[in-house]
Design a protein around this motif. Structure first.
Motif, mmCIF file in Angstrom:
data_model
loop_
_atom_site.group_PDB
_atom_site.id
_atom_site.type_symbol
_atom_site.label_atom_id
_atom_site.label_comp_id
_atom_site.label_asym_id
_atom_site.label_seq_id
_atom_site.Cartn_x
_atom_site.Cartn_y
_atom_site.Cartn_z
ATOM 1 N N GLY A 158 0.083 -6.650 3.599
ATOM 2 C CA GLY A 158 2.219 -7.759 2.575
ATOM 3 C C GLY A 158 2.651 -8.724 3.451
ATOM 4 O O GLY A 158 3.534 -9.459 3.148
ATOM 5 N N ALA A 159 1.773 -9.629 4.419
ATOM 6 C CA ALA A 159 2.139 -10.081 5.157
ATOM 7 C C ALA A 159 2.249 -11.998 3.560
ATOM 8 O O ALA A 159 1.750 -12.104 2.805
ATOM 9 C CB ALA A 159 0.700 -11.260 6.313
ATOM 10 N N THR A 160 2.922 -11.972 4.020
ATOM 11 C CA THR A 160 3.196 -13.469 3.251
ATOM 12 C C THR A 160 2.534 -15.015 3.977
ATOM 13 O O THR A 160 3.235 -15.393 4.887
ATOM 14 C CB THR A 160 4.482 -14.271 2.293
ATOM 15 N N ILE A 161 1.715 -16.300 2.989
ATOM 16 C CA ILE A 161 1.565 -17.221 3.704
ATOM 17 C C ILE A 161 2.115 -18.158 2.851
ATOM 18 O O ILE A 161 1.505 -17.958 1.673
ATOM 19 C CB ILE A 161 0.284 -17.416 4.598
ATOM 20 N N ASN A 162 1.806 -19.181 2.650
ATOM 21 C CA ASN A 162 1.861 -20.566 2.131
ATOM 22 C C ASN A 162 0.655 -21.144 1.784
ATOM 23 O O ASN A 162 -0.261 -20.949 2.115
ATOM 24 C CB ASN A 162 2.785 -21.578 2.936
ATOM 25 N N THR A 163 0.085 -21.603 0.709
ATOM 26 C CA THR A 163 -0.566 -21.851 -0.249
ATOM 27 C C THR A 163 -0.597 -23.235 -0.798
ATOM 28 O O THR A 163 0.673 -23.898 -1.329
ATOM 29 C CB THR A 163 -1.295 -20.875 -1.119
ATOM 30 N N SER A 164 -1.108 -23.974 -0.767
ATOM 31 C CA SER A 164 -1.839 -24.907 -2.538
ATOM 32 C C SER A 164 -1.958 -24.366 -3.236
ATOM 33 O O SER A 164 -2.514 -23.311 -3.950
ATOM 34 C CB SER A 164 -2.804 -26.597 -1.876
ATOM 35 N N ILE A 165 -1.867 -25.276 -4.860
ATOM 36 C CA ILE A 165 -2.997 -24.435 -5.670
ATOM 37 C C ILE A 165 -3.612 -24.905 -5.900
ATOM 38 O O ILE A 165 -4.510 -25.905 -4.834
ATOM 39 C CB ILE A 165 -2.209 -25.348 -6.806
ATOM 40 N N PRO A 166 -4.554 -24.350 -6.957
ATOM 41 C CA PRO A 166 -6.161 -24.386 -6.554
ATOM 42 C C PRO A 166 -6.094 -25.502 -7.218
ATOM 43 O O PRO A 166 -5.934 -26.614 -7.918
ATOM 44 C CB PRO A 166 -6.550 -23.817 -7.762
ATOM 45 N N ARG A 167 -7.381 -26.251 -6.933
ATOM 46 C CA ARG A 167 -7.896 -28.017 -6.392
ATOM 47 C C ARG A 167 -9.201 -28.038 -6.104
ATOM 48 O O ARG A 167 -10.356 -26.478 -5.564
ATOM 49 C CB ARG A 167 -6.981 -28.383 -5.699
#
Length: 418
Positions: A146-155
């Motif tokens: 349930g933890a939320t983390i920031n991410t980039s979009i696929p690259r």
């Protein structure tokens, strides 16, 4: 009435800031992931399955099916009050269920434009991670469900499209080139250990595009979880896909009697090497063996099999260039000093080593992470000039393209968009 620029009365960044305090997973602009499940794929490989937020989905809509096989994302993980960023390969393709779960249970409740509840298929991404290193160990062992983390979009450029463009560019320099042949050429995938993770999406995509596909996977165990995936693909594409799982502790699984990747083991595959593209992801030893074997295989019309290799490595590959000006031998190359110009900063410096090291020698700070060509944090755009990748030995073009400063040396004067 005059028309033109109209400033936002309420900035989206402010809305995001307030919204993140009310619901951390929701955002207008920031792609985010929420951990929903863990899977033990083997003794040293754990799959993490994340739900994506709307910003992630909207920003990946421009890509085919959400992303291409072989791409990666950057996770920004908070550990003891400090954010750490790491890159991880995506497993599989968007909107295609993986073999260990049933997509029919992935139903999420969303809202329509009138704020009425609607049911929609939950959009997820999966990463397969070895629990080694601070961030990987925390993510696989301690990150709460349930933890939320920031991410980039696929690259990333470890993709079929990138390989096809490279093949067509090289073919255009040869007489009687036929670009249609590259649409159906043979693809060889070589993985070592957890380097298999970006291959799942690549291989599935390649088979859908009607390529002939061969897989070599070197590992210290059988990795039965992945075997199920390969058997499913064999059933779907019996005439297009074959694989060899080389358990480095089981002599019965060796190719040409060797636990290592050698020239003989490659030749035993009986592939049309002049029309074969190779994707490789693995350790320093595996990649070094591949490049040596590719050098030993002779192709017609002055072609080099080394030029048909695309790598995504999670270790530092064996350098193809020696920086010792006094060393002798086939791999020793006299690197001349060239001028590197940083266009945005209007700074320049001389370089006879990697671009990153040369900049630091002149007290110029550039972005970096692992310093081994893995994390992509040093990636920047080259405006002009030719550089050489010290891991693959491949020369760049002389125009605009992305490069990594930690693994490239200048072969001419170079302009970087930094």
């Amino acid at each position: 009435m005059a028309t033109g620029y109209r400033p936002e009365i309420v900035q989206r960044a402010f809305v995001d800031f307030i919204g993140s305090r009310l619901h951390p997973f929701r955002s207008l602009t920031t792609p985010k992931l929420r951990l929903v499940e863990r899977y033990d794929l083997s003794d040293d490989l754990i799959a993490l399955r994340f739900e994506t937020n709307r910003a992630f989905r909207q920003q990946t809509n421009g890509a085919k099916s959400g992303w291409q096989g072989g791409q990666y994302i950057d996770l920004r993980v908070l550990i003891d009050g400090i954010y750490h960023q790491r890159s991880y390969s995506l497993v599989g393709l968007a909107n295609q269920p993986l073999w260990w779960h049933d997509a029919t249970v992935d139903i999420d409740v969303d809202v329509d434009v009138d704020n009425n509840p609607i049911k929609s298929k939950r959009h997820t991404v999966t990463l397969a991670i070895k629990p080694q290193g601070m961030v990987s160990h925390y993510s696989t062992k301690h990150l709460p469900i349930g933890a939320t983390i920031n991410t980039s979009i696929p690259r990333g450029h470890f993709t079929l499209a990138q390989s096809l463009m490279t093949a067509q560019r090289e073919a255009s320099d040869r007489e009687h080139s036929d670009k249609e042949n590259f649409q159906k050429n043979t693809l060889l995938f070589i993985a070592g250990g957890s380097g298999i993770t970006p291959m799942l999406g690549l291989i599935t995509q390649a088979l859908e595009d009607q390529h002939q596909v061969v897989l070599l996977h070197y590992n210290r165990s059988a990795l039965a979880a992945f075997t199920q995936q390969w058997q499913q693909l064999i059933a779907l594409y019996p005439n297009s896909f074959r694989y060899h799982l080389i358990n480095t502790k089981d002599q019965n699984s060796y190719l040409s009697g060797s636990r290592h990747l050698t020239t003989d083991s490659l030749l035993s595959l009986n592939l049309p090497w002049a029309d074969t593209q190779i994707f490789a992801c693995g350790s320093q030893a595996l990649l070094a063996g591949l490049y040596q074997a590719a050098t030993d295989i002779t192709l017609p019309q002055g072609q080099s099999l080394r030029d048909s290799i695309t790598i995504e490595n999670f270790g530092s590959a064996l350098a193809d260039i020696s920086f010792d000006r006094h060393q002798t031998g086939d791999k020793a190359v006299d690197i001349q000093e060239h001028t590197i110009y940083l266009r945005a900063r209007q700074r320049q410096f001389s370089s006879d080593t990697t671009l990153l090291v040369a900049a630091e020698r002149e007290n110029i700070r550039l972005a970096y992470g692992c310093r081994q060509g893995v994390c992509q944090l040093c990636r920047c755009n080259k405006v002009s000039g030719v550089v050489k990748n010290i891991q693959t030995g491949r020369l760049s073009g002389d125009g605009y393209e992305p490069i990594q400063t930690c693994i490239n040396v200048a072969m001419t004067d170079v302009v970087l968009d930094i």
